[in-house]
Design a protein around this motif. Structure first.
Motif, PDB file in Angstrom:
ATOM      1  N   GLN A 154       0.837  -1.208   0.000  1.00  0.00           N
ATOM      2  CA  GLN A 154       0.000   0.000   0.000  1.00  0.00           C
ATOM      3  C   GLN A 154       0.872   1.258   0.000  1.00  0.00           C
ATOM      4  OE1 GLN A 154      -2.190  -1.165   3.557  1.00  0.00           O
ATOM      5  NE2 GLN A 154      -4.116  -1.096   2.394  1.00  0.00           N
ATOM      6  N   ARG A 155       1.981   1.205   0.724  1.00  0.00           N
ATOM      7  CA  ARG A 155       2.888   2.355   0.759  1.00  0.00           C
ATOM      8  C   ARG A 155       3.528   2.597  -0.603  1.00  0.00           C
ATOM      9  NH1 ARG A 155       5.956   1.517   6.633  1.00  0.00           N
ATOM     10  NH2 ARG A 155       4.046   1.666   7.869  1.00  0.00           N
ATOM     11  N   ARG A 156       3.921   1.522  -1.289  1.00  0.00           N
ATOM     12  CA  ARG A 156       4.489   1.670  -2.641  1.00  0.00           C
ATOM     13  C   ARG A 156       3.446   2.263  -3.591  1.00  0.00           C
ATOM     14  NH1 ARG A 156       7.220  -2.954  -1.146  1.00  0.00           N
ATOM     15  NH2 ARG A 156       5.665  -4.357  -2.014  1.00  0.00           N
ATOM     16  N   LYS A 157       2.228   1.766  -3.526  1.00  0.00           N
ATOM     17  CA  LYS A 157       1.159   2.310  -4.387  1.00  0.00           C
ATOM     18  C   LYS A 157       0.892   3.774  -4.054  1.00  0.00           C
ATOM     19  CE  LYS A 157      -1.286  -1.852  -5.691  1.00  0.00           C
ATOM     20  NZ  LYS A 157      -2.541  -2.587  -5.733  1.00  0.00           N
ATOM     21  N   TRP A 158       0.954   4.089  -2.770  1.00  0.00           N
ATOM     22  CA  TRP A 158       0.763   5.473  -2.340  1.00  0.00           C
ATOM     23  C   TRP A 158       1.843   6.359  -2.970  1.00  0.00           C
ATOM     24  CZ3 TRP A 158       4.203   8.545   0.259  1.00  0.00           C
ATOM     25  CH2 TRP A 158       3.719   9.784   0.680  1.00  0.00           C
ATOM     26  N   GLY A 159       3.111   5.941  -2.895  1.00  0.00           N
ATOM     27  CA  GLY A 159       4.210   6.711  -3.474  1.00  0.00           C
ATOM     28  C   GLY A 159       4.029   6.920  -4.971  1.00  0.00           C
ATOM     29  N   GLU A 160       3.607   5.867  -5.665  1.00  0.00           N
ATOM     30  CA  GLU A 160       3.358   5.980  -7.110  1.00  0.00           C
ATOM     31  C   GLU A 160       2.226   6.967  -7.393  1.00  0.00           C
ATOM     32  OE1 GLU A 160       2.685   1.924  -8.265  1.00  0.00           O
ATOM     33  OE2 GLU A 160       4.774   1.362  -7.845  1.00  0.00           O
TER      34      GLU A 160
END
Length: 145
Positions: free
Chosen positions: A74-80
């Protein structure tokens, strides 16, 4: 000369009332970071866990979402999501980018910014909250002299 742009963290302490981003977040560190950014950068953008990228005049309503509760995916998707939105406003070759905010957020923004061709500086890298407050105080005092 390239435009100086800040991409800034918000804060855990929030207003109980609806307000624009720069008034909604209430922590002393956030307030000092905004004061500094308004004096030193041409354009400001903010980010939070709930919405991703925020413009300074975005009106916020009270909420309770923290990136600390997100999974790594979820954090990676948030960053993207944040960087994708940022790219709608800014191009890598036209700006000098400055990141203000804690490592928990930057860890997921930095790789995506690099992938998109952005270079950036992290003026307060490695400083704890107390050290960051002192850094802003010193810089803001210097502006007044």
């Amino acid at each position: 000369m390239k435009k100086k742009v800040a991409l800034m963290a918000t804060a855990r302490k929030k207003s109980k009332e609806t307000a624009p981003v720069i008034e909604f977040y209430q922590s002393p560190l956030f307030k000092k970071s905004v004061q500094y950014a308004l004096e030193n950068y041409d354009t400001l953008y903010f980010y939070n866990a709930k919405d991703g990228l925020l413009l300074p005049d975005t009106v916020m309503a009270p909420y309770d979402v923290s990136i600390r509760t997100f999974s790594n995916q979820q954090r990676r998707k948030w960053g993207e999501k944040v960087v994708k939105a940022f790219c709608q406003y800014e191009k890598p070759d036209q700006i000098q980018l400055y990141l203000h905010g804690g490592n928990i957020y930057r860890k997921y923004l930095e790789p995506v910014l690099h992938e998109r061709g952005f270079t950036f500086e992290i003026p307060l890298k490695g400083l704890g909250i107390g050290q960051q407050l002192k850094w802003y105080d010193k810089k803001l005092k210097g502006l007044k002299e």
